[in-house]
Scaffold this motif. Sequence first.
Motif, PDB file in Angstrom:
ATOM      1  N   HIS A 234       0.806  -1.214   0.000  1.00  0.00           N
ATOM      2  CA  HIS A 234       0.000   0.000   0.000  1.00  0.00           C
ATOM      3  C   HIS A 234       0.846   1.273   0.000  1.00  0.00           C
ATOM      4  N   VAL A 235       2.139   1.163   0.279  1.00  0.00           N
ATOM      5  CA  VAL A 235       2.988   2.346   0.413  1.00  0.00           C
ATOM      6  C   VAL A 235       3.036   3.113  -0.904  1.00  0.00           C
ATOM      7  N   ASP A 236       2.975   4.423  -0.828  1.00  0.00           N
ATOM      8  CA  ASP A 236       2.914   5.272  -2.011  1.00  0.00           C
ATOM      9  C   ASP A 236       4.300   5.456  -2.617  1.00  0.00           C
ATOM     10  N   ARG A 237       4.819   4.389  -3.181  1.00  0.00           N
ATOM     11  CA  ARG A 237       6.087   4.407  -3.890  1.00  0.00           C
ATOM     12  C   ARG A 237       5.927   3.565  -5.143  1.00  0.00           C
TER      13      ARG A 237
ATOM     14  N   LEU B  78      12.263  -5.911  -7.029  1.00  0.00           N
ATOM     15  CA  LEU B  78      11.585  -4.625  -7.156  1.00  0.00           C
ATOM     16  C   LEU B  78      10.140  -4.916  -7.532  1.00  0.00           C
ATOM     17  N   TYR B  79       9.203  -4.352  -6.792  1.00  0.00           N
ATOM     18  CA  TYR B  79       7.784  -4.424  -7.123  1.00  0.00           C
ATOM     19  C   TYR B  79       7.375  -3.047  -7.619  1.00  0.00           C
TER      20      TYR B  79
ATOM     21  N   LYS C 287      14.529   2.542   3.604  1.00  0.00           N
ATOM     22  CA  LYS C 287      13.278   2.354   4.334  1.00  0.00           C
ATOM     23  C   LYS C 287      12.145   2.271   3.318  1.00  0.00           C
ATOM     24  N   VAL C 288      11.044   1.648   3.716  1.00  0.00           N
ATOM     25  CA  VAL C 288       9.947   1.453   2.781  1.00  0.00           C
ATOM     26  C   VAL C 288       9.382   2.780   2.292  1.00  0.00           C
ATOM     27  N   ASP C 289       9.398   3.804   3.142  1.00  0.00           N
ATOM     28  CA  ASP C 289       8.916   5.127   2.739  1.00  0.00           C
ATOM     29  C   ASP C 289      10.099   6.048   2.444  1.00  0.00           C
TER      30      ASP C 289
END
Length: 277
Positions: A28-31, A101-102, A135-137
């Motif tokens: 769900h992270v906005d990346r 990489l997704y 980091k994920v964000d």
Amino acid sequence: MRWSAHFFRVSATSVDGVKNVPLADVDHVDRAVLPIGTDYPPGHVLDWHEHRRAQFLYGATGVMVVDTAEGTWTVPPERAVLIPPATRHRVRMLGVSTRSLYIEPHAVPWWPATCTVVDVPPLLRELLLAAVEFKVDYSLSGREGGIAALLPHEIAERAPLPFHVGIPASADLAKLCREYLAAPDADATNATWAARTAMSERAFTRRFRAETGDSPAVWRGRARLLAAVPLLRTGSVSEVGGRIGYASPAAFTAAFTRAFGMPPSRFSASRQGGGRR
């Protein structure tokens, strides 16, 4: 197995980087680009699953075998496979530590429609190794944002490698092929395969070619060579060639090089032990 419950279910081992974490926890992270590094136990199988993002799956170590309904892709050490979004697939891990990489599909409209094995040159490899420490964000500006933005461009430059065979659409032929991939038999013939499908040899060969683009004999030869790739992790060229039915190391080397554009010694146990770069 329901992939949403088990996919990448390994306890987190990194505080700063995105390593050994479930994709479902960060999807769900906005990346647009999500890097995840994962270490797998020997022989681990990620059972049939799919994800909405495109995946660039790089094996930093070991060999991966990716199955879909359409084919099987063998990913040698230090190579990667591009997996299209929403593609149901299974991955067998043979001593593998991955860097994935997704990627949001809208960010890579050029992504191939079928799985594709590619080489990973030093620049792309170093970018991947750096990205899984984010980091994920991660910040979208500065070094982290620059690396994340550069990665899809580097992937787009990669040329396909021929480490795959197609799987027929019909269930009876697909069963033959998957059984052969699991245990290649150099003595198998078109006649024995035709008998198993209750067809004449001519009708069987015509139907097989229509569904795969290859004759059964050519398909089996390529499947045997693909089976050699994981065997080369622990065996010599001579040992592996004999095991898959070649009369001499020279014959095996010639066939492997003709099929894949590089000799089997590139993937041999001695070469891997020497730390291929």
